[in-house]
Design an enzyme around this catalytic site. Structure first.
Site: not given
Lengths: 438, 438
Positions: B10, B13, B16, B128, B181, B184, B199
């Protein structure tokens, strides 16, 4: 699986809490084998066989049944230093809460740890019960750290918060803090920023690859902060906090090497700051500590209790739990004390030029025609440009009145030079204060 | 020392960013050996030899030159599940950001990891870029966790903060979040609290020794929160936040076993709450996440970015750095996925009775004599006792007027029963809301 054998040197408030929690099974697969304390007969609320106690802490460095030495004696030198040196030489792992020891002898001890393939852990040395060392060295392991902002001394933060809410003066509030047990009889170590500087030097070592050294931290305490500064701060929607800051100094663009994290160009400062309410740090009150890490990928803030027996014990126990896990996993190569090999750490340079910022300047201005013009022209001569100015009427019939400037961004040297020039003219009275605005 | 060989499945974003940072040397002694993506020809701003790419992610589970599989595909089932299962069976370590996968199949995958002596890490799955998994499982390793309070969904927090500052309604604000953004096109997963529940179930597993299962979390989303609730909240010096809470339910004193952390008596709830300004969580705005751990020794709060490519990559890279350190240290015994062996995890019980709290109740009351008396007597019949009440005048000429009660502490069942009884009488109109006060 063998149990991790633990020797504890120093069984005061923190040590007692560590022992009680370990006896209660807080960390699996551990056994307390040795205890050292000056008074071994004191009732501490737990029982251990007399044969496990000694009055001579240095004995613990020699005992075969100690895998990990937990050093809770304190102090930069003396027994704590002798003990940790001897224990490392005998290949014992170290857990310590001793910031003073590491801020002074950290490089030597890290070398000794590396040489003997030992782990030296010190989560409790910075920000008490908040796992900041772990968050920085492991949780942000891959991050490029730009800046650390911390409230690292609970005593100062308590005093400043009290002055803010009660409108009281510094000396008066210090007495209250002493009565409540938040400040020592000799408060120098806390209120002059030394404690915060020691802690900051450890965070800087990990974040920027510096050799830790408290003497590299430009340190100014809180004793010049006056009740009137809080009044002015309120008008600017700000509070006053003792902030420990470290940041990578970005050199001119031609020298891109300075962002590698090992260039030595790191500025470390502890000083009172005007903190705008938009910053999370402005909301940190009382004895609470907080640390903010600004990095290339994230900006995170941790807050919690910075001192106290249980909070410190929590961090000591977390280090012991980590050691236990390392023992289980084989222990072939031990992690470095400051995140990289000592040979990779660079000496930091004591910087007099610190990061540019906006500044709060409070003067006592003679109530006479032309006073303000003289002051503003001297500021202009020193390239200190004014964003906001607030002048109050004279207080209690005095012939001086407080005036406060918030400057545009400039270097501290410009502020200091301007203040020297201002103090030489006849319109300024004593009792000047200045703080960066963050 | 061999380099840690990494396969990444995968490469969007997050992927990468992970690749770019690894190629830049962010984690020492690592090598990317394999990459899997649907479109392998897309320009992602970095170059890797074609032979290292595959379109079939499942290939990575079989490659000998993969020590660690980084799963960034997402989704609770499908390819992500098949891949992680196969990789663990082939004794590869796993790093994943996939909360949905672990909240559904965590127990099975943890068993598989244990059986094959593999490490499965998931710092990026919760909050995160904030290292909350590490702080909880290692930094607070020796603590007895009493309660977790979290703001774990940035979309909801953005919407609620916007409603608060703009005075706007829910639907309108959701549209703005979608345009920006932050939400969704189908926002269900976020706004109904499912993401936060997944979570929370992972944090609960570590903190309380529960088998993670999102279905054990009582979940209510934010779509019933109206603009008027923020007005009332303001009057109570509070804000509204979607709070994920888990706590150990203390049973009657005769049953002291319930505080062992493995009793199954843990309550997990995600719902909108009235958060008083005295709580740090009230200050968390926009897409920021925060987690508070209340324990026997410390109370700590971590805050930072809960989503985004770089923040998520920061956590993935920290997991990779940990694995690299473990590899170096020998790797004999791997740490457990949820802090203890799967055999020690207990099934949690879906609780309908949650922790008692104060409650905010907003009703729409018919503007007629005796309405208030009817309501208050029904509340009293259900043992719901009122601490504060605020009534507004009818709005826009309607014959109903909003009235809000803050109750004394009581169980949710009492509130729900009272609401059922209230809805059966003729003085209440539709559009009722209730929230715990924290």
């Amino acid at each position: 699986m063998d149990s991790l054998k633990i020797g504890i040197a120093g069984v005061g408030t923190v040590g007692t809490c560590v022992v009680v929690k370990l006896l209660g099974g807080a960390v699996k697969d551990t056994t307390i084998t040795r205890l050292a304390a000056r008074d071994i007969n004191k009732d501490r609320g737990f029982k251990m066989p007399e044969s496990q106690w000694t009055q001579n802490a240095l004995d613990l460095a020699d005992e075969d049944d100690v895998d990990v030495l937990v050093e809770l004696i304190g102090g930069a030198d003396g027994t704590a230093l002798d003990l940790v040196r001897a224990a490392l030489a005998n290949k014992k792992h170290i857990v310590t809460a001793n910031k003073a020891l590491l801020a002074k002898h950290g490089v030597e001890l890290a070398e000794l740890a590396e040489k003997n393939n030992c782990i030296l852990k010190y989560e409790a040395a910075v920000a008490g019960g908040i796992p900041v060392i772990k968050a920085l060295s492991e949780g942000l392991a891959a991050n490029n750290i730009f800046r650390i902002n911390g409230i690292l001394n609970g005593t100062c933060n308590f005093i400043l918060t009290e002055m803010e809410t009660k409108g009281a003066g510094y000396e008066e509030t210090l007495s209250i803090a002493q009565e409540l047990g938040y400040a020592e009889d000799d408060p120098t170590f806390d209120v002059e920023g030394i404690d915060a500087a020691q802690k900051l030097s450890l965070l800087s070592a990990i974040a920027f690859g510096q050799k830790p050294n408290e003497n590299d931290v430009l340190t100014r305490g809180i004793s010049d902060v006056a009740a009137i500064d809080f009044e002015f701060a309120k008008g600017f929607e700000a509070v006053i906090r003792l902030i420990a800051r470290a940041e990578k100094k970005i050199k001119s663009e031609s020298s891109s090497a300075s962002i590698s994290g090992t260039s030595g160009e790191v500025v470390q400062v502890v000083e009172p700051c005007l903190v705008r309410k938009t910053s999370v740090l402005s909301g940190i009150s009382g004895v609470t500590n907080a640390v903010q890490f600004e990095t290339d990928m994230v900006d995170v803030i941790l807050q919690g209790p910075g001192a106290g027996g249980e909070a410190t014990a929590s961090a000591v126990l977390a280090d012991i739990a980590d050691l236990s896990q390392f023992m289980k996993s084989g222990m072939r190569v031990t992690p470095h004390v400051f995140g990289r090999s000592v040979s990779e750490l660079v000496a930091s340079q004591s910087e007099t030029e610190v990061m540019p910022s906006q500044w709060y300047i409070r003067l006592n201005l003679k109530d006479a025609p032309g006073s303000m013009a003289k002051v503003t022209s001297i500021l202009a001569e020193h390239d200190v440009s004014i964003e906001e100015a607030v002048q109050r009427g004279p207080q209690n019939g005095e012939d001086h009145r407080p005036v406060v400037f918030i400057t545009h961004k400039c270097e501290k040297s410009a502020i200091k030079n301007a203040l020297v020039a201002l103090e030489a003219i006849d319109v300024i009275a004593k009792d000047v204060n200045y703080m960066p605005v963050i």
